[in-house]
Design an enzyme around this catalytic site. Structure first.
Site, short mmCIF file in Angstrom:
data_model
loop_
_atom_site.label_atom_id
_atom_site.label_comp_id
_atom_site.label_asym_id
_atom_site.label_seq_id
_atom_site.Cartn_x
_atom_site.Cartn_y
_atom_site.Cartn_z
N TYR A 1 -12.40 9.17 8.10
CA TYR A 1 -11.46 10.00 8.84
C TYR A 1 -12.14 11.25 9.37
O TYR A 1 -11.57 12.34 9.37
CB TYR A 1 -10.22 10.32 7.99
CG TYR A 1 -9.58 9.07 7.45
CD1 TYR A 1 -8.85 8.24 8.27
CD2 TYR A 1 -9.78 8.68 6.12
CE1 TYR A 1 -8.31 7.06 7.80
CE2 TYR A 1 -9.25 7.49 5.64
CZ TYR A 1 -8.51 6.69 6.49
OH TYR A 1 -7.99 5.51 6.02
N CYS B 1 -11.39 27.92 19.87
CA CYS B 1 -10.53 29.08 20.10
C CYS B 1 -9.21 28.88 19.37
O CYS B 1 -8.14 28.76 19.97
CB CYS B 1 -10.30 29.25 21.60
SG CYS B 1 -9.48 30.80 22.02
N GLU B 2 -9.30 28.80 18.05
CA GLU B 2 -8.16 28.58 17.17
C GLU B 2 -8.44 29.25 15.83
O GLU B 2 -9.50 29.03 15.24
CB GLU B 2 -7.93 27.08 16.90
CG GLU B 2 -7.41 26.30 18.08
CD GLU B 2 -5.93 26.56 18.36
OE1 GLU B 2 -5.25 27.14 17.48
OE2 GLU B 2 -5.48 26.17 19.45
N GLU C 1 -8.22 -3.49 -0.09
CA GLU C 1 -8.36 -3.02 1.29
C GLU C 1 -8.90 -1.58 1.33
O GLU C 1 -8.19 -0.64 1.70
CB GLU C 1 -6.99 -3.09 1.98
CG GLU C 1 -6.99 -2.88 3.46
CD GLU C 1 -5.56 -2.87 3.98
OE1 GLU C 1 -4.96 -1.78 4.00
OE2 GLU C 1 -5.04 -3.94 4.32
N ARG D 1 -9.85 16.89 8.92
CA ARG D 1 -9.19 16.78 7.62
C ARG D 1 -8.84 18.14 7.00
O ARG D 1 -7.74 18.30 6.44
CB ARG D 1 -10.05 15.97 6.65
CG ARG D 1 -10.16 14.49 7.04
CD ARG D 1 -10.90 13.68 5.97
NE ARG D 1 -10.03 13.39 4.84
CZ ARG D 1 -10.16 13.91 3.65
NH1 ARG D 1 -11.15 14.77 3.40
NH2 ARG D 1 -9.34 13.58 2.67
N GLY E 1 -10.85 1.74 2.56
CA GLY E 1 -11.34 2.39 3.77
C GLY E 1 -12.21 3.57 3.36
O GLY E 1 -13.43 3.51 3.38
N ARG E 2 -11.54 4.63 2.93
CA ARG E 2 -12.24 5.83 2.48
C ARG E 2 -13.24 5.52 1.37
O ARG E 2 -14.34 6.09 1.33
CB ARG E 2 -11.19 6.85 1.99
CG ARG E 2 -11.78 8.10 1.40
CD ARG E 2 -10.70 9.10 1.07
NE ARG E 2 -9.65 8.56 0.21
CZ ARG E 2 -8.96 9.31 -0.65
NH1 ARG E 2 -9.24 10.59 -0.77
NH2 ARG E 2 -8.01 8.78 -1.38
N HIS F 1 0.87 -1.18 0.00
CA HIS F 1 0.00 0.00 0.00
C HIS F 1 0.90 1.23 0.00
O HIS F 1 1.67 1.44 0.94
CB HIS F 1 -0.91 0.00 1.23
CG HIS F 1 -1.72 1.24 1.39
ND1 HIS F 1 -2.59 1.67 0.42
CD2 HIS F 1 -1.80 2.14 2.40
CE1 HIS F 1 -3.18 2.79 0.83
NE2 HIS F 1 -2.71 3.10 2.02
#
Length: 424
Positions: free
Chosen positions: A378, A342-343, A270, A309, A272-273, A193
């Protein structure tokens, strides 16, 4: 060929249910998953002998169970994910194995679970072979090999090449085979991968590297894994990879190996996303509309504590508005979408490098709902309690029925396990 999703900027329904009703019933922020999309993507990959879900993308046990019930196997990258696979109904063993543990190290908990349940291991480091062999000699393993090159939509998602920590360096295979022989371990599988967003050009390179590797390992190999990284369309101009061509390249590799070895080779993928991204929607409520010089901000009650993300990778997600009233005929304007943290980096419409970007969205006000789409991979799994924000609720829609599959974290949950020092 997969169909690109709906990129409209007004969204009234998810899985046949009203967005505003979902928000009122479950509160905000809430992740909502459409089971039908996961099933559709599983069907896309049916030509492969095994579809092994990389549950790190979305490990809610309701999602893992859904994959199991529709024929998918599962990959676990931690002791916790092994527990999730077991809780979702997977039984260790089988051929190919129902659960595979894939990692670059064994922590003590993971090694104990692997031994206790006889879980097949995809080793990403030579040391793992020795550590398994010392406590469970004679087992079969897969080797995850770094072929010396990688690919990814971000340098943070590139899992191949010498700057990646992942996998066994391709020049160390002979050493790994000697280690395996020392403990009577059979190398029956190979996994490669190289990162996310794989295209057909890079795929051809991977197939060539896999074939060369398998021939060097020899006839003990009975399984090869194409890994994951299949892209999905986050933007209207994005395209899916041609699954037929993708399978064709791997199938041709597999057939050449079968001819060389004289026995069948199982071919895994395999994803995922690819299975979970499009199914997911993060529903938030607009709590302020602010004018900051030339920028209009929609400030919502979800932040990067819910979806990291954009701040981590500069990732783009489709965004839509779900009006709380029946008025769907609205003009549009360019806005910046931010969260409550607060960022300064708590911005959903940002690009790589942290550059704030604008998005053309319908005119909306406080109380309207904003939906961040393609958020099923994610998303929740990378959530945090930063700013002491409780984790969001998760809802799975199947057959137009909404099921709460994770309750919203309470403030009592937030403080559980903490304590102050004893007082005099």
């Amino acid at each position: 060929m997969p169909v690109v999703g709906d990129f409209s900027t007004i969204r009234t329904e998810i899985g046949g249910l009203s967005v505003s009703e979902l928000a009122k019933q479950f509160g905000t922020p809430t992740y909502v998953y459409d089971a039908a999309k996961i099933i559709e993507r599983l069907n896309d990959l049916s030509a492969f002998d095994a579809i092994r879900y990389a549950q790190k993308a979305n490990s809610n046990i309701a999602i893992v169970d859904l994959v199991r019930r529709h024929g998918g196997l599962v990959d676990a990258v931690s002791a916790g994910e092994i527990h999730r696979a077991l809780a979702a109904g997977y039984k260790p063993g089988g051929e190919p194995p129902a659960i595979v543990f894939t990692a670059d190290i064994f922590d003590h908990d993971a090694l104990a679970l692997v031994v206790e349940h006889d879980i097949h291991v995809n080793c990403g480091s030579p040391d793992m072979i020795n550590q398994l062999g010392e406590v469970a000699p004679g087992r079969n393993i897969t080797l995850r090999v770094n072929p010396g090159f990688g690919h990814g939509h971000s340098r943070k998602t590139n899992t191949g090449g010498e700057q990646s920590k992942h996998g066994i360096w391709h020049e160390q295979i002979d050493d790994c085979l000697r280690r395996a022989d020392q403990y009577g371990i059979g190398v029956t599988g190979l996994h490669m991968h190289i990162g996310s967003g794989t295209d057909l050009e890079h795929l051809a390179q991977v197939c060539g590297a896999m074939e060369k590797l398998a021939l060097s390992v020899g006839r003990t190999v009975t399984n090869i894994s194409a890994g994951g990284g299949l892209p999905i369309a986050y933007k209207q101009e994005d395209s899916f990879i041609d699954i037929e061509q993708y399978f064709g390249l791997w199938d041709a590799t597999r057939k050449r190996l079968e001819a060389s070895f004289g026995h069948k080779i199982s071919l895994e993928i395999e994803p995922g996303r690819y299975l979970s991204a499009e199914c997911g929607y993060l529903i938030a409520e607009i709590r302020a509309v602010k004018q900051m010089g030339g920028n209009t901000f929609y400030v919502v009650d979800a932040g990067f504590n819910n979806l990291a993300r954009p701040i981590m990778y500069g990732s783009y997600h489709p965004i839509s508005i779900a009006p709380v009233t029946g008025d769907h005929q609205r003009g549009t304007h360019d806005v910046v979408v931010g969260g409550p943290l607060c960022e300064s980096g708590d911005i959903f419409t940002q690009e790589a490098g942290g550059f704030v970007a604008k998005r053309t969205l319908p005119v909306a006000g406080v109380g309207d709902y904003l939906v961040i789409e393609c958020a099923g991979a994610y998303g929740f799994v990378m959530g945090s309690n930063y700013n002491s924000k409780p984790l969001a609720a998760e809802v799975l829609i199947q057959d137009q029925e909404a099921h709460l599959v994770r309750a919203r974290q309470t403030y009592e949950d937030l403080l559980r396990g903490e304590s102050v020092l004893p007082r005099d």
